[in-house]
Design a protein around this motif. Sequence first.
Motif, PDB file in Angstrom:
ATOM      1  N   THR D  53      -4.838 -15.390  -6.922  1.00 34.56           N
ATOM      2  CA  THR D  53      -4.008 -16.264  -6.775  1.00 34.56           C
ATOM      3  C   THR D  53      -3.305 -16.194  -7.607  1.00 34.56           C
ATOM      4  N   LYS D  54      -4.254 -16.618  -8.667  1.00 33.90           N
ATOM      5  CA  LYS D  54      -3.208 -17.000  -9.642  1.00 33.90           C
ATOM      6  C   LYS D  54      -2.225 -16.225 -10.786  1.00 33.90           C
ATOM      7  N   ASP D  55      -3.123 -14.668 -10.612  1.00 34.25           N
ATOM      8  CA  ASP D  55      -2.418 -13.757 -10.997  1.00 34.25           C
ATOM      9  C   ASP D  55      -1.241 -13.443  -9.858  1.00 34.25           C
ATOM     10  N   THR D  56      -1.155 -13.700  -9.372  1.00 34.86           N
ATOM     11  CA  THR D  56      -0.165 -12.946  -8.851  1.00 34.86           C
ATOM     12  C   THR D  56       0.996 -13.924  -8.750  1.00 34.86           C
ATOM     13  N   TYR D  57       0.565 -15.231  -8.685  1.00 33.83           N
ATOM     14  CA  TYR D  57       1.823 -16.616  -9.646  1.00 33.83           C
ATOM     15  C   TYR D  57       2.204 -16.370 -10.618  1.00 33.83           C
ATOM     16  N   VAL D  58       1.953 -15.685 -11.806  1.00 33.81           N
ATOM     17  CA  VAL D  58       2.020 -16.136 -13.422  1.00 33.81           C
ATOM     18  C   VAL D  58       2.455 -14.602 -13.090  1.00 33.81           C
ATOM     19  N   LEU D  59       2.610 -13.835 -12.254  1.00 37.09           N
ATOM     20  CA  LEU D  59       3.643 -12.006 -12.247  1.00 37.09           C
ATOM     21  C   LEU D  59       4.525 -12.609 -11.744  1.00 37.09           C
ATOM     22  N   LEU D  60       4.582 -13.623 -11.086  1.00 36.22           N
ATOM     23  CA  LEU D  60       5.857 -13.830  -9.603  1.00 36.22           C
ATOM     24  C   LEU D  60       6.407 -14.356 -10.399  1.00 36.22           C
ATOM     25  N   ARG D  61       5.707 -15.522 -11.152  1.00 34.04           N
ATOM     26  CA  ARG D  61       6.451 -17.142 -11.475  1.00 34.04           C
ATOM     27  C   ARG D  61       7.074 -16.227 -13.184  1.00 34.04           C
ATOM     28  N   ASN D  62       6.323 -15.526 -13.312  1.00 36.28           N
ATOM     29  CA  ASN D  62       7.983 -15.104 -14.849  1.00 36.28           C
ATOM     30  C   ASN D  62       8.925 -14.311 -14.731  1.00 36.28           C
ATOM     31  N   LEU D  63       8.812 -13.576 -13.061  1.00 32.10           N
ATOM     32  CA  LEU D  63      10.779 -12.755 -12.975  1.00 32.10           C
ATOM     33  C   LEU D  63      11.497 -13.477 -13.802  1.00 32.10           C
ATOM     34  N   GLY D  64      12.509 -12.856 -13.748  1.00 34.03           N
ATOM     35  CA  GLY D  64      13.889 -13.288 -13.579  1.00 34.03           C
ATOM     36  C   GLY D  64      15.263 -12.667 -13.123  1.00 34.03           C
ATOM     37  N   PRO D  65      16.637 -13.208 -13.385  1.00 33.89           N
ATOM     38  CA  PRO D  65      16.982 -12.675 -12.367  1.00 33.89           C
ATOM     39  C   PRO D  65      17.843 -11.393 -13.132  1.00 33.89           C
ATOM     40  N   ASN D  66      16.932 -10.867 -13.945  1.00 37.08           N
ATOM     41  CA  ASN D  66      17.050  -9.319 -13.797  1.00 37.08           C
ATOM     42  C   ASN D  66      16.549  -8.335 -12.853  1.00 37.08           C
ATOM     43  N   ASP D  67      15.340  -9.820 -12.976  1.00 32.70           N
ATOM     44  CA  ASP D  67      14.089  -8.395 -12.087  1.00 32.70           C
ATOM     45  C   ASP D  67      14.480  -7.985 -10.377  1.00 32.70           C
ATOM     46  N   THR D  68      13.864  -6.630 -10.634  1.00 33.45           N
ATOM     47  CA  THR D  68      14.086  -6.755  -8.997  1.00 33.45           C
ATOM     48  C   THR D  68      12.225  -6.320  -8.153  1.00 33.45           C
ATOM     49  N   ILE D  69      11.874  -6.994  -7.517  1.00 31.13           N
ATOM     50  CA  ILE D  69      10.688  -7.123  -6.783  1.00 31.13           C
ATOM     51  C   ILE D  69      10.816  -6.063  -5.082  1.00 31.13           C
ATOM     52  N   ILE D  70      10.082  -5.309  -4.786  1.00 29.15           N
ATOM     53  CA  ILE D  70      10.085  -4.892  -3.073  1.00 29.15           C
ATOM     54  C   ILE D  70       9.589  -6.028  -2.584  1.00 29.15           C
ATOM     55  N   ILE D  71       9.411  -5.998  -1.867  1.00 24.20           N
ATOM     56  CA  ILE D  71       9.099  -6.909  -0.525  1.00 24.20           C
ATOM     57  C   ILE D  71       8.707  -5.643   0.804  1.00 24.20           C
ATOM     58  N   ASP D  72       7.387  -5.602   0.988  1.00 23.22           N
ATOM     59  CA  ASP D  72       7.313  -4.707   2.292  1.00 23.22           C
ATOM     60  C   ASP D  72       7.037  -5.674   3.217  1.00 23.22           C
ATOM     61  N   SER D  73       7.595  -6.416   4.654  1.00 22.32           N
ATOM     62  CA  SER D  73       6.895  -7.542   4.473  1.00 22.32           C
ATOM     63  C   SER D  73       6.709  -6.468   6.184  1.00 22.32           C
ATOM     64  N   GLY D  74       5.787  -6.392   6.517  1.00 23.21           N
ATOM     65  CA  GLY D  74       5.061  -5.725   7.832  1.00 23.21           C
ATOM     66  C   GLY D  74       4.001  -6.923   8.519  1.00 23.21           C
ATOM     67  N   PHE D  75       5.000  -7.604   8.567  1.00 26.92           N
ATOM     68  CA  PHE D  75       4.082  -8.760   9.714  1.00 26.92           C
ATOM     69  C   PHE D  75       4.980  -9.199  10.814  1.00 26.92           C
ATOM     70  N   THR D  76       3.846  -9.571  12.299  1.00 30.77           N
ATOM     71  CA  THR D  76       5.481 -10.270  12.879  1.00 30.77           C
ATOM     72  C   THR D  76       4.558 -10.983  12.978  1.00 30.77           C
ATOM     73  N   ASN D  77       5.018 -11.987  14.710  1.00 27.23           N
ATOM     74  CA  ASN D  77       4.845 -12.539  14.720  1.00 27.23           C
ATOM     75  C   ASN D  77       3.499 -12.832  14.864  1.00 27.23           C
ATOM     76  N   SER D  78       2.949 -11.909  15.304  1.00 32.12           N
ATOM     77  CA  SER D  78       1.392 -12.452  15.898  1.00 32.12           C
ATOM     78  C   SER D  78       0.747 -12.410  14.964  1.00 32.12           C
ATOM     79  N   SER D  79       0.857 -12.904  13.532  1.00 32.04           N
ATOM     80  CA  SER D  79       0.324 -13.372  12.295  1.00 32.04           C
ATOM     81  C   SER D  79       0.656 -14.111  11.664  1.00 32.04           C
ATOM     82  N   ARG D  80       2.096 -14.770  12.427  1.00 30.51           N
ATOM     83  CA  ARG D  80       2.999 -15.804  11.542  1.00 30.51           C
ATOM     84  C   ARG D  80       2.459 -16.955  10.708  1.00 30.51           C
ATOM     85  N   GLY D  81       1.323 -17.566  10.891  1.00 32.14           N
ATOM     86  CA  GLY D  81       0.534 -17.845  11.075  1.00 32.14           C
ATOM     87  C   GLY D  81      -0.231 -17.947   9.557  1.00 32.14           C
TER      88      GLY D  81
END
Lengths: 252, 370, 302, 321
Positions: D53-81
């Motif tokens: 989780t730390k790795d994830t946070y470090v990677l994401l937290r150090n991005l800036g306004p010029n960076d673009t990421i892909i968000i491949d959101s593949g979940f439906t309400n059934s796994s919203r929890g």
Amino acid sequence: MAVTLEHPTYEFWKLTIGAAATIGIYSVLYRETKFYRFFEHMFLGLAAGWSITALWTENLYQNWWLKLVGSQAEGTEKAQPGYWAWIMILPLGFLAYTIFSRKHNWLSRIPIGILIGLGSGQAILNWFKLYGPQIDNSIKTVVPTVNDSALVPSKLGADAARLAEIANNVYVSQAINNVIFLFTLLSVFSYFIFCTEFKNKFMKSTTVAGRLILMVGFGAIFGATVMTRFALLIDRMYFVWVEWFIEKVLQR
Amino acid sequence: MQYYDTGKYHVFFVLVLIAFLMFNILRARGGKSLFIRRIAGLTAIDEAVGRSTEMGRPVLMVPGLSGLGPVGIQAVRIFAYITKTAVKFSTPIRICLAEAALYSVAQEIIKDVYQAEGVPEKYDPTSVRFVSDRQFAFAAGVAGLIYRERVAAAFLMGDWFAESLILAESANAVGAIQVAASTVTTQTPFLIAACDYVLIGDEFYAASAYLSREPVLVGSLVGQDWAKIAIVALVIGLTAVSSVDRRVSPQLCLVDENGKHGQALKLRTIDGALVSEEKEEFTDPRYPDQQFVKTVYRPVEIRPLEDNRVKIAFTEQGKVVEKDGVFRNRNESETWSKTLFKPRTPDPLFPPREKVQEDTSDSTNGGTNS
Amino acid sequence: MNEQQGFFHFSFPNGSPYLLAWIIIGLILSCGFVAGLFFVPKHLRRPIVVTGTFVAGFYFVLKWLWPTAQNYSETEVPRGFVERVSFNIEYLLPFVSNFTQVLAALLLGLGISSLLRIHFTQLFKKHRDWFFSLTLILSMIAMVIFGIWDWSTRMGPGADDKIAEAPGFVNFAKDLLFDGLLINLDAVMFSIIAFFIFSAAYRAFRIRSMESTILLTVALIVMLSLMGAIVGLWDDQVNNLAKSTGSDPGGIVDNLRLTTIKAWIQDTLQIPSIRAMDLGLAVGGLAMSLRLWLSIEKGVSN
Amino acid sequence: MPEELEKKKSFGEKLQSVNRSILYLILFVVVSVPLVVTKFLNVQLRCKPEQYTKDTYVLLRNLGPNDTIIIDSGFTNSSRGENGGQLEALLRMCMRQKVKFVLFSSVDPQSPQIARDFIRKLNKERRAKGQDICRRWDDYVEMGFFSDSPTMLQTMGEDLSRAWANRKVKDQQGVSRDVFSSPPMKNVKKIEDFKAYVTIAASGIMPTIVPRVGAKVPVISMITGVMFPEQYNYYKSGQLKGLVNGLSGCVELETLMEKGIDAKGEVGGKQLPMQAEPFPGEQNFKRGMAYYLALHVALGVLILAVVIGNIGMFMTKRSSR
């Protein structure tokens, strides 16, 4: 104000229906009632209906129709030509429906065979990409590279160079873990050998060990999964109690 | 592309596995009789079918969400065998499927079974049914069927996902015997918890060979064992090699600085000695008023050669030194070996190609419209 | 599109009469071809199916084995035969994927027809469950109508936003059927598993055999390590112990942490065991794909 | 079951064979109550972030306004929890750091709609707080659903421009325009130009994604607890750069957003330069924490049930001896 999809009254009834569905399906926990049966069939119907809808809107329209007839220039987008050859896929696809004819049902095997071919071809193509790294990653050093300390030294407060040094050496404890790792891998493998019945004592015990260690893996999966399942139940309950009952019905 | 993604030897390795499979298949076809050990779960099939015959209730068979692919077809092959037994006692069967294409295949195969047993008229087309291609609609439908028809035996074999436990527990609630097999390892524990007999992992693929004793299947099963042994041999061999050479021969390896990405790579030999190192002061935009010092280890150039060898040039006391070495993923925290597979730097072996004129690239290539 | 002179082309601009003409010609041609298949003599049937399967699979196998030039891009000219072939393989990829999807999609009707067959018979034979079959059919029809209708209203620039401001009846209907019912039903069915897992665990997790005991113990450890509060308390104890023994936090005492134990189990026992199982399955899958591709699997292509 | 049978049973046997519906009722209650409790007096339990989780946070937290990421959101309400909380946390980070993102789904056609709703919800929050909102086309683009993800991803990995040729996305006026002309894609020509590929799903799509794009862009997987053990392999073998494990992972992420990671990698540590800053003054504990207490209670009850069952078994064994 125009009635939008976010209109509170509408949202209230939408959520209410959702809550009703929740209770209806949960009723099967007590026993299979007419109430459940009703929602089950509605579910099946809606699902089938949506499959058909999505078949056109999500798939055929994009992947077939637009390619067949092309598109006009729109916005900054330049026009796309239509490729008439795409029409030829229709008869091929409909060959599958000959399955209902007693005489010609062999024809249905042509499109299905093609699909099977494509599927298995892709499986072969991606086999190593998928499992190679896993094999590669199972190759661990079982001989320690440094003997100055048995345990992995503390990483706290170590500078980058020290961290790298720790990361790149195999300490005695790690070596032991790697041996266990290797043994686990091999013993589980030995359990899945079918072409021979192991006679000698060692291999027999290895196989048994393999099965037992598998149970460790399964136990871990079970533990991890329980969290998900409960999380989803919690979310449902959150929907019913908080989002619907407290926020919509009680207006709190 | 595989040549660059994974190196020649990997392709070769897979080809060897395939060769093992084909060799054994041909061997078995050639009439060589091969041995398969007993598989516990499978002996329960007849028991389960027999029981449902006594109770006069249907036998349920579900391949999970398997589509038209290896797993789904494998499952249907097993069901065909079960159906054969059921036909003998003329026990009603129910096969619920979640994919249309697989549904058509299953219908064919099951129909053939009735034909082969000489009772084509007994085949009820609604006994093989498509329920829904939507996971939980499928689960709801099959669960409902389990409760309504109170099935006496349930065979849950194939690609199982979350719905596995719904069906397993429902069947358990109506007191059915259950034989399960999942190719999705994450679901196996639940099947183990809820079912009477479970085929673990590979036993699923062994099943049809074990049941039908068809030469092709038996042969390929033996081939699979050979392949597994080959993998084991590879692992053991390379483990030995890596252990030894890592012990004796100093090797190059790249370390990503404190796990962050896009940072300067550090270069050190395996015995820990740094190859190239510069101290560098830097400021962090987040703390404008402060100065930080970090050691930067910056290879001048990294050029991948074939099969994981790379040539590395770096500065040592000002002058450029070249070394090449084998890179193997030594500890899990390192991720560079993946990036080495595909060179980022343009490869000198491949000078750039000449460009074609713009926009003649479209059409003239039937329907490709890329 | 500078190649509009001449009658034959693979592509024509949208709405051109040539396109329509060629679509019709294509349809006739392919229908003729298919019609021809109906008169294929028995002994040629299997070869046809087998060839189809083989060719389809061969594309990917070739893609696997054929050396691909680095950094392929359409704007470059291939050097030599090897690259030309590899370029074409790359170039075909989107087409093949599209083809797969469309073909697979066309089969959905088979499934639906099976569903309808069952429920229409129940409906007309006045089977005791006829009412539910009616429910199924009606909800299906409703979903199709409103689904497609709603989709068609969302075509064109800005339509989505207009609907967001002032949705019509159809948009409400679709929203209710889809977001209100279908999505929720999905979620409910998914969440119901929690109850089953509860009863299954209660029934199965008994210290009966060696196996179940191991399963139980490991599951318990993992579950505890997921409960942050428990982990916190546990780790405090470990820290105190470490302090009292004066060993550094990276030292041996550190291994008593709940998360460390869990991590050790996962790294050293779970990963290899599951991996071995997966590799076994992988080999099985490879064998099956091979058999299917070469059509030596009985019952499918013969 | 009939009364007299019930009576014949010894206490131990009773403990062993509690009626299903009673078990179900118990679970229903123990899940419902804590939720309501947390709703009214917000309980905050402690939580110890894992390395992935730390790795994830470090990677994401150090991005800036010029960076673009892909968000491949593949979940439906059934796994919203589980996924819902994860997506919420992710979007919060992106919005606060002004990170641009390309939104699509390679798993499920409905997922884009779900993600859209989340964005709308968060924007409502930000408006209320007076912060500027996250706009379609300027800050993110929607690519919709890729119905044949395997081949699509394959092509993306090999040649993005070819994969997304003629792909249109809606701009703010709702006019469809070429995706490559949109602000988020300003600096993106090939898959390597994305700073991260974040996938949020309930299904095991990692085998599809990793071999196709994994070597070119750091893949982060936000996954339900079920898929975790399987995906953990990919993390260990370095094919995943970050991993968020279900609900607890979501809470870990929220904790990190609250506390941050310092130079030594300690959560809430003060050693500069921080590996990843926290978000001070923002409301970081959201959906994850709302469910956390209920999760604790439910797991506790499950463990209790297992223990009771075993006690019952031993009692019967003893009495039968």
